[in-house]
Enzyme design. Structure first.
Site, PDB file in Angstrom:
ATOM      1  CD  GLU A 216      -4.118   9.553   0.112  1.00 57.90           C
ATOM      2  OE1 GLU A 216      -2.896   9.534  -0.157  1.00 57.90           O
ATOM      3  OE2 GLU A 216      -5.003   9.709  -0.744  1.00 57.90           O
ATOM      4  N   GLY A 271       2.024  -1.699  -7.339  1.00 62.61           N
ATOM      5  CA  GLY A 271       1.314  -1.643  -6.055  1.00 62.61           C
ATOM      6  C   GLY A 271       0.180  -2.649  -5.976  1.00 62.61           C
TER       7      GLY A 271
END
Ligand code: F6P
Length: 545
Positions: A216, A271
């Protein structure tokens, strides 16, 4: 090989909790408060600028003792030390877990493989501060010599949700001279709508990706590059309009971004634990380096509390253990997080990744079944909006939904009367959930007998209330660290690894296979099931019209 985790449900503390649960599950919060007038003061904690009232939980002092025993028996304290000291506790990826080093003070020492990582953390923070200062002051110019007026962070998951949440939460402290946008979805609508009214000459893109491979993010970054070059018509413009945040310099260079414009972080930052790393670059540009440091100080204050306070007085431990009590004994499948501050409207979405990507697992470090439910589903909306939407179900529905209310004594936008109304609502909701309204009380108010069951509130619906004086960068840092460590406590008790995310892989793998099949004119691979094959054919037919 030695087992890393003993079976949870065979532990002594677990069995004691099971017996205890059978004894107290029917107790009503009305009885608990009636039996202990000091409960509202006693079942509270303060740490790092936060106040936690956990008195409206379906627990007794004995429950808390047993939950603390469970934490001790599961070795949570040792796991905390293992994390803070850089041991490779993310065993499935062979990594240390050191987001706490991101907020360690200059001069501290935290070693990974014999190397102190703190100097590198501060070197990056200093570079970020210099860059953020230059963008904010207008010293950093776009390719045509104009100052930056819009910053667009391109990233997804932890490379989006953290900075997007913090930029919104700290908007009151942010420069109003620069517009901040976040593009995450591979759906082109996200990019197109985010850039529709922006001027490429004054727009800076921050491409944020730990791995710099995420489909993405790379697709959006390529579209951003094309959007920029369509207007500026010179490859050299990329260096003035693109910076990268990543752990992978080679991939950043391969994408065409000069590594002089790259801000790094490390594989020991997950993350979803990265908002205070270079991933927070957009935040730092928004609020400035000093406010960003205050944010880090808030994190650090909660870290110190978590590392040093005894289990019984430790806010993340208490929050984590209460979560286990509801998830595993009451088998409550969800938790609502309800911030009574509009600036925190992205906080539930941020928590969803932090909590559910971390503890949405069913096997232990040894690959055995946990044997009990793990992370509940987290969800929520800011108050008071939720009250006019789903609170009906929390009050009178058939599910038990523990709630975390978050509120601040002072508003950052003190418009006449609003804040007292807001606060009266948060207190009223917690009170109504806990104590309800009996049918006798409803009848005494003159309700017709037919209406009494409809207007009765069972109560006994638990909640935590988290308060602070005001939403500041430091308070936000402490709040995020509170939930980070709550997740850690729960993962340690369940014996799972909160720091990997293998569950996202299969979908990625299949989408790589389906993509060419959707695009090609050929038949979909027979390897798919009948439903997927038929859907691919239908979408191709519809797209061809
Ligand atoms: O969804 C999986 C995941 O790896 C998250 O854990 C991560 O935050 C996100 O994708 C983005 O990854 P990256 O920063 O590498 O682009």
């Amino acid at each position: 090989m030695d087992k890393r985790t003993a079976p949870l449900t065979e532990s002594k503390a677990w069995k004691a909790l099971q017996d205890h649960f059978a004894e107290i599950r029917g107790l009503h919060l009305r009885e608990l408060f009636a039996g202990d007038p000091a409960r509202g003061e006693a079942f509270t904690l303060e740490a790092a600028g936060l106040f936690l009232d956990y008195s409206k939980n379906r627990v007794t002092a004995r429950t808390l003792e047993l939950l603390a025993d469970l934490a001790r028996e599961r070795g949570v304290g040792d796991r905390v030390e293992a994390m803070f000291t850089g041991r490779r506790i993310n065993v499935t990826e062979g990594r240390a877990v050191l987001h706490t080093a991101l907020r360690a003070p200059r001069g501290a020492s935290v070693e990974v493989d014999g190397r102190n990582v703190v100097p590198a953390v501060h070197e990056v923070l200093d570079r970020m501060a210099a860059f953020a200062g230059a963008v904010r002051s207008g010293e950093w110019k776009g390719f045509t010599g104009m100052p930056i007026r819009a910053v667009v962070n391109i990233g997804i998951g932890g490379s989006d949700l953290g900075p997007a949440m913090v930029c919104e939460a700290l908007r009151a402290y942010a420069t109003r001279d620069i517009e901040f946008r976040f593009v995450s979805n591979v759906d082109a609508t996200d990019f197109c709508e985010a850039t529709r009214d922006l001027d490429p000459r004054t727009t800076l893109f921050i491409v944020s990706s730990k791995t710099f491979t995420t489909q993405e993010t790379m697709a959006n970054a390529r579209s951003a590059r094309a959007w920029c070059l369509r207007a500026l018509e010179d490859e050299a413009a990329v260096a003035r309009h693109f910076v990268a945040v990543s752990t992978d310099a080679a991939k950043v260079a391969a994408f065409g971004i000069d590594t002089a414009n790259m801000f790094g972080f490390w594989d020991w930052v997950g993350g979803r634990y990265s908002l205070d790393s270079a991933i927070g670059l957009s935040t730092m540009i928004a609020v400035g380096p000093d406010r960003f440091r205050e944010l880090l100080e808030g994190f650090r204050a909660m870290d110190e509390h978590f590392r040093t306070a005894p289990v019984e007085r430790n806010m993340p431990m208490i929050l984590g253990l209460l979560g286990i009590w509801y998830a595993d004994f009451f088998e409550a499948p969800t938790v609502a997080v309800l911030p009574y501050d509009h600036y925190l409207r992205r906080f539930p979405a941020y928590l969803q990744q932090l909590i559910m990507e971390s503890n949405g697992k069913s096997v232990t470090l040894d690959g055995e079944a946990v044997g009990a439910p793990t992370s509940p589903v987290y969800w929520g909306e800011p108050g008071t909006n939720g009250q006019h939407s789903f609170y009906q179900l929390i009050h009178q529905g058939s599910h038990l939904i523990p709630c975390d209310f978050i509120a601040f004594a002072r508003s950052l936008n003190p418009l006449d009367g609003h804040h007292a109304m807001l606060l009266s609502n948060v207190l009223a909701q917690a009170e109504a959930l806990a104590f309800g309204k009996t049918s006798a009380e409803v009848a005494a108010e003159g309700a017709s007998p037919a209406l009494v069951p409809h207007r009765t509130f069972p109560g006994n619906r638990p909640s935590n209330v988290i308060l602070a004086e005001r939403l500041t960068p430091a308070v936000l840092g402490a709040l995020v660290a509170l939930y980070e460590h709550m997740v850690f406590v729960q993962g340690a008790v369940w014996g799972i690894n909160p720091f990997d995310q293998w569950g996202v892989e299969l979908g990625k793998e299949l989408s790589r296979r389906i993509l060419p099949e959707l695009e090609a004119g050929t038949e979909p691979a027979l390897a798919h099931d009948g439903s997927t094959n038929a859907l691919i054919r239908r979408l191709r037919r519809l797209a061809a019209h």
